[in-house]
Scaffold this motif. Structure first.
Motif: not given
Length: 354
Positions: A137-143, A319-323, A348-350, A333-336
């Motif tokens: 995912l673009l921009g999501l980096k585990v750090e 960081d949020i992964v919203l399914l 919000s991944p494909a 919006y609220e999580y953003w």
């Protein structure tokens, strides 16, 4: 004497004969010429007509010749212009060929430089056979030095549509474990664990109506051989059911003081830990005060804000992964808002990831 007289008379007669013949010839010629004079005007008209025709033909020929000369002159001018254009185009083509050769040489040199650069390799802590596993995912980096992964394990994590969630609730445990979205949730957790920095410490917390750490107690070192496997094995045993109490998960994570939070969920919470009866904004939220079984979208939004205000991290990045979940339009919006306030991301991944 007589003889001489006769000789002179004969000579005179001969002369008269000659003169007579000559006069006759003149008369004959005169008569012939006079006869042809009557036909002369017609011949003259014919001649004049022929002369006029010839003159007209001459004029037309001269005009055609002038036109041909003008056309030839114009064609010569056009030909000269075409010659100049051709020369210009040939010069441009030569210039482009030179530029192309130079660019090709530079590209070859760049390729050679790139091939000589040693490619950095990142050894994943978990091997994954997923086809789309490489599509990060673009921009999501585990750090982060201390990473907390919060996994929503409530009943809604089984499916996207509400009707399917309701059906699964009343189904078997095996049906819940095999639910499509739940299997995807487990893959997301594995994806995050696979990319943990080896020097990091990690804690994974599963939350629904309650919350607990997975895989062990306290901080777990990412590079330890049994850390990731123990977390994944315990996650496989969890059955997704119950309400969503994000506050319980945050409270457990908060005790570890993480530097980075990764939250995997599908919507706003439906339960919390505050004394909502004493809070004015929740006076109309019967499910939170114990007088109703369902919660409205507005009350879920108020509950989320209260949860973040009371139990959310103050300095850590979130960081949020919203399914996907049907019927919760305010969640993204609220999580953003929450993630952006911590310099984090909402993803919000494909549907085919991971």
């Amino acid at each position: 004497m007589a003889h001489k007289s006769r000789r002179a008379e004969g000579s005179n007669l001969a002369f008269l004969d000659i003169m007579s013949c000559g006069l006759g010839a003149v008369i004959l010629v005169f008569m012939l010429v006079k006869q042809n004079i009557a036909d002369a005007p017609a011949e003259i008209d014919n001649l004049k007509q022929d002369i006029s025709t010839l003159e007209q033909a001459r004029d037309e020929a001269q005009q055609n010749l002038a036109e041909l000369r003008a056309r030839l002159k114009k064609e010569n001018v056009d030909l000269a212009a075409m010659g100049r254009d051709f020369k210009q185009q040939r010069d441009d083509l030569e210039g482009k060929k030179t530029a192309l050769q130079q660019a090709t040489s530079e590209l070859d040199a760049l390729k050679e430089t790139i091939t000589q650069i040693p490619a950095p390799t990142k050894e994943d802590l978990v091997e994954s056979q997923q086809i789309n596993e490489e599509n990060y995912l673009l921009g999501l980096k585990v750090e982060g030095d201390k990473i907390a992964i919060l996994v929503d394990v409530s009943a809604s994590m089984t499916h996207e549509k509400l009707i399917d969630i309701i059906k699964t609730k009343s189904g078997s445990q095996q049906g819940k474990l095999a639910a499509e979205k739940w299997l995807r949730t487990r893959r997301v957790v594995e994806w995050l664990l696979a990319r943990l920095p080896k020097t990091s410490q990690v804690v994974v917390i599963a939350y629904s109506e309650d919350a607990r750490q997975l895989g062990g107690k306290g901080w777990m070192t990412a590079k330890a051989s049994n850390t990731v496997s123990s977390i994944i094995n315990e996650l496989k045993t969890i059955v997704p059911e119950g309400a969503t109490n994000l506050q319980k998960g945050l409270n457990v994570a908060k005790s570890f003081a993480p530097s980075n939070y990764y939250v995997i969920t599908d919507g706003l919470p439906t339960k919390g830990e505050s004394r909502y009866k004493s809070l004015n904004p929740f006076s109309s939220c019967g499910s939170l005060t114990g007088t109703a079984k369902t919660i409205s979208g507005e009350c879920r939004k108020r509950l989320f804000k209260q949860t973040v205000s009371e139990s959310g991290p103050k300095s850590a990045q979130v960081d949020i992964v919203l399914l996907p979940l049907e019927g919760d339009p305010e969640a993204a919006y609220e999580y953003w808002l929450w993630a952006s306030s911590t310099q984090g991301l909402v993803i919000s991944p494909a549907s085919n990831w991971p």
